[in-house]
Design a protein around this motif. Structure first.
Motif: not given
Length: 120
Positions: A16-17, A19, A66-68, A81-85, A89
């Protein structure tokens, strides 16, 4: 004093993601650096991502791709922004900012932390 207020943490399933947001307030003249750090239970605090004025960004190897990290200079706010957690993490995430404040002094402020839990 410069205060940092974080928001956006929570519980999310693997893959999941989320922010995170961090807003700086106070008599700020300029911010040269904003970043995110995290601390998992039983581990040392580590740098996750950094954003220097001018646009230079850096990421921990474990979150690259994965993170921006991004920043809204007008709002003195930094985002993560954290994706593909992943479960690894899971940690308390802290915001950090360095700059100058009125009348003419430097600051190095930290937020109170926001919990991110990745679990099914």
């Amino acid at each position: 004093q410069v205060q940092l207020v974080e928001s956006g943490g929570g519980l999310v399933q693997p893959g999941g993601s989320l922010r995170l947001s961090c807003a700086a307030s106070g008599n700020i003249l300029g911010i040269v650096f904003m970043g995110w750090h995290r601390q998992a239970p039983g581990k040392q605090r580590e740098v996750v991502a950094t954003f220097f004025t001018g646009g230079t960004t850096n990421y921990a190897d474990s979150v690259k791709g994965r993170f921006t990290i991004s920043r809204d200079n007008a709002k003195n706010t930094v985002y993560l922004q954290m994706n593909s957690l992943k479960p690894e993490d899971t940690a308390v995430y802290y915001c950090n900012a360095v700059g100058t404040m009125a009348p003419n002094s430097r600051f190095n402020s930290w937020g109170q932390g926001t919990q991110v839990t990745v679990s099914s």
